[in-house]
Enzyme design. Structure first.
Site, PDB file in Angstrom:
ATOM      1  N   LYS A 217      -7.180  19.084  29.678  1.00  0.00           N
ATOM      2  CA  LYS A 217      -7.260  18.207  28.508  1.00  0.00           C
ATOM      3  C   LYS A 217      -8.633  17.555  28.416  1.00  0.00           C
ATOM      4  O   LYS A 217      -9.204  17.417  27.323  1.00  0.00           O
ATOM      5  CB  LYS A 217      -6.167  17.149  28.589  1.00  0.00           C
ATOM      6  CG  LYS A 217      -6.175  16.136  27.463  1.00  0.00           C
ATOM      7  CD  LYS A 217      -5.753  16.745  26.144  1.00  0.00           C
ATOM      8  CE  LYS A 217      -4.263  16.933  26.065  1.00  0.00           C
ATOM      9  NZ  LYS A 217      -3.806  17.281  24.694  1.00  0.00           N
TER      10      LYS A 217
ATOM     11  N   LYS B 153      -8.383  21.018  18.452  1.00  0.00           N
ATOM     12  CA  LYS B 153      -9.350  20.166  19.134  1.00  0.00           C
ATOM     13  C   LYS B 153     -10.516  20.958  19.705  1.00  0.00           C
ATOM     14  O   LYS B 153     -11.664  20.510  19.659  1.00  0.00           O
ATOM     15  CB  LYS B 153      -8.617  19.419  20.256  1.00  0.00           C
ATOM     16  CG  LYS B 153      -9.385  18.295  20.882  1.00  0.00           C
ATOM     17  CD  LYS B 153      -8.464  17.526  21.826  1.00  0.00           C
ATOM     18  CE  LYS B 153      -7.346  16.853  21.048  1.00  0.00           C
ATOM     19  NZ  LYS B 153      -6.319  16.264  21.921  1.00  0.00           N
TER      20      LYS B 153
ATOM     21  N   ASP C 209      -5.387  23.509  21.398  1.00  0.00           N
ATOM     22  CA  ASP C 209      -5.020  22.105  21.452  1.00  0.00           C
ATOM     23  C   ASP C 209      -4.995  21.448  20.068  1.00  0.00           C
ATOM     24  O   ASP C 209      -6.001  21.422  19.362  1.00  0.00           O
ATOM     25  CB  ASP C 209      -5.984  21.336  22.382  1.00  0.00           C
ATOM     26  CG  ASP C 209      -5.374  20.059  22.930  1.00  0.00           C
ATOM     27  OD1 ASP C 209      -4.199  19.790  22.651  1.00  0.00           O
ATOM     28  OD2 ASP C 209      -6.089  19.332  23.638  1.00  0.00           O
TER      29      ASP C 209
ATOM     30  N   LYS D 106       1.388   6.524  21.584  1.00  0.00           N
ATOM     31  CA  LYS D 106       0.141   6.619  22.349  1.00  0.00           C
ATOM     32  C   LYS D 106      -0.843   5.527  21.943  1.00  0.00           C
ATOM     33  O   LYS D 106      -1.006   5.233  20.764  1.00  0.00           O
ATOM     34  CB  LYS D 106      -0.496   7.990  22.137  1.00  0.00           C
ATOM     35  CG  LYS D 106      -1.786   8.185  22.934  1.00  0.00           C
ATOM     36  CD  LYS D 106      -2.273   9.620  22.889  1.00  0.00           C
ATOM     37  CE  LYS D 106      -2.880   9.987  21.563  1.00  0.00           C
ATOM     38  NZ  LYS D 106      -3.502  11.330  21.604  1.00  0.00           N
TER      39      LYS D 106
END
Length: 540
Positions: A353, A466, A304, A394
């Site tokens: 996620k 991530k 990620d 976002k």
């Protein structure tokens, strides 16, 4: 194809040849043992040789999800920079750049000059790295839309720049990809018309054929495969299926339903001798994938992309904990309207996620036993909502509540609005550039041993990911400053330079201050042209 840097390291521990940079490096660590109430620290050092290939060759990247927001934006960015395009907006004329890329737009402290001032160099100048302009690009997508139309659909690139890129990008069309409605959200079905048919094993064979076709047509020396497609649900990792390379291949041939599309891409890439990078949070890189990568001598990395909100979270939590404050509640809210947000509106895909976002503070919490008891963690909640109107822009809102002196509380609230793909694309570039570099890096203890690469799980890329994968049993670093320092120091080690520090003793201790100001510290003259030539030729 090769790049050269104007950086020359003048040291008996570095040797330059036409093909390699050889470094003799002393690695230092502190070994700590605990017995009863006594803590014993003992310095440890070991010598190792590092070899960096100077000849880069021709590098290609294949994107899974090439027609998505990230894939189309990455292609547009590479072409805009390659052609040095400018375009007009309501704010005036804009120039192409690679802002957000650590290799192209960030610097690394090299040392000090004669006046004691810091000297910085662009990260890409430390060691030979592939230039973004030289990358060949291809990929797969479940939508057949050409890259120009995909760019328009994504609504990320300014209109005037789209017009300048349209002709070239219209000739680019994704190869058919794998669609499995059990792994991505049902709301993606309307895009899924450009598909590889057949069993999982037949799909794997087709992907291998695609990689070989791309490599052969472009006469590439290296291909890196990177997943930037939709987030999948977590697969049910099962002993006897995912745990070894042999079991994984058997399950693939048997069309096991828990072999995900991303795992099929990973296996095909590895078996074609390509590194595989997982840019989404699904659990693609299972033990069987790692074992296979190590057997094939290639790297895998994930999971990620680490974009703005997660970087900010790492920085803030690291700051609070290191300052002796105790984060007790972290609440992260996001909403976005691109196709990623649409896919994540499905519960199983959101859960993948959520897991990747929730673990990013664990090592920082564990680092301070004065604040947290064993097993204690802050409350950490992640919310993601799909709001079509905002598109790729976002919104992220984070609230950090910490305990302070005498059980008081302190709350920080951060609001972040960002173009999601414009943050992710520089990370894709860095992942490709650094993976290629690490493929040319090898190590050994002494002259009698064979050169060997780093471990197959490329944890050195953790700054960009991530939920960074590490070799089994290795600690995971999430603190952003720690990850970046580790990356920069690894590059320095390849030049026999010690880890960077900020003690600045030459500005604190009188006799060192005198050595700097008198020039004694710089009395060893830099290498002459003849010495430089001798180094480059590998002469001693």
């Amino acid at each position: 194809m090769s790049t050269t840097s104007n950086l020359i390291v003048s040291s008996p521990h570095v040797k330059y040849t036409d093909d390699y940079i050889f470094s003799e490096y002393e690695y230092n660590e502190t070994l700590v043992t605990k017995k009863d109430n006594e803590i014993v620290a003992k310095p440890y050092k070991t010598s190792l040789s590092i070899r960096t290939g100077r000849k880069i060759g021709k590098v290609g990247v294949m994107l899974v999800g090439w027609g998505g927001n990230n894939g189309s934006t990455f292609t547009a960015a590479v072409l805009a920079n390659k052609h040095q395009l400018t375009w007009n907006t309501k704010n005036g004329q804009m120039d192409s750049n690679w802002l957000g890329s650590i290799t192209q737009a960030s610097t690394v402290r090299l040392g000090i000059d004669e006046k004691g001032q810091d000297v910085f160099v662009t990260m890409s100048k430390l060691l030979p790295m592939v230039h973004p302009d030289d990358l060949a690009i291809d990929g797969w997508d479940i939508s057949p839309m050409n890259l120009a139309d995909a760019m328009v659909r994504a609504k990320v690139i300014d209109y005037d720049l789209q017009q300048k890129l349209r002709k070239e990008m219209a000739t680019m069309r994704p190869r058919p990809a794998i669609y499995d409605p059990d792994f991505i959200a049902a709301n993606q079905a309307d895009r899924a018309v450009n598909l590889i048919k057949g069993t999982r094993y037949e799909q794997y064979l087709q992907i291998r054929a695609d990689i070989k076709d791309f490599r052969d047509k472009n006469k590439l020396d290296r291909v890196i495969v990177l997943w930037t497609a939709n987030t999948e649900r977590f697969c049910e990792v099962t002993k006897g299926v995912h745990d070894t390379s042999e079991n994984l291949e058997r399950a693939l041939r048997q069309n096991n339903l828990e072999i995900s599309p991303s795992t099929i891409f990973a296996l095909a890439a590895i078996d074609e001798g390509c590194c595989y990078i997982n840019g989404s949070p699904q659990n693609t890189i299972v033990d069987g994938v790692v074992e296979r990568a190590e057997k094939m001598g290639v790297f895998v990395a994930g999971d990620d992309f680490k974009s703005g909100q997660t970087k900010l979270k790492s920085v803030l939590v690291e700051f609070l904990v290191s300052a002796g404050l105790k984060p007790v509640s972290i609440v992260s809210y996001n909403h976005l309207g691109n196709n990623d947000g649409k896919n994540l509106s499905a519960p199983r895909q959101f859960r993948s996620k959520e897991i990747s976002k929730s673990n990013v503070v664990d090592d920082m919490v564990a680092s301070n036993s004065e604040l947290y008891a064993p097993g204690e963690k802050p409350d950490h909640v992640v919310v993601i909502k799909y709001v079509p109107y905002v598109g790729d822009s976002k919104r992220a809102m984070d609230e950090y509540t910490s305990e302070i002196l005498l059980h008081g509380t302190n709350t920080l609230v951060v609001h972040n609005t960002c173009e999601d793909s414009l943050l992710a694309v520089p990370l894709i570039l860095d992942l490709v550039v650094l993976t290629d570099l690490f493929c040319r890096l090898s190590f050994r203890k002494n002259d009698t041993e064979e050169w060997s690469p780093m471990h197959g799980v490329l944890s050195a890329l953790g700054y960009l990911l991530k939920a960074p994968l590490v070799p089994r049993g290795a600690p995971v670093d999430h603190a952003l400053a720690v990850q970046r320092a580790a990356l920069a120091d690894l590059l320095r080690a390849a030049l026999a330079l010690p880890p960077a520090h900020r003690m600045r003793l030459e500005h604190k201790i009188p006799f060192l201050m005198s050595d700097l100001r008198s020039g004694v510290m710089f009395e060893s003259s830099p290498p002459t042209k003849r010495q430089k030539l001798a180094q480059e030729n590998g002469d001693k």
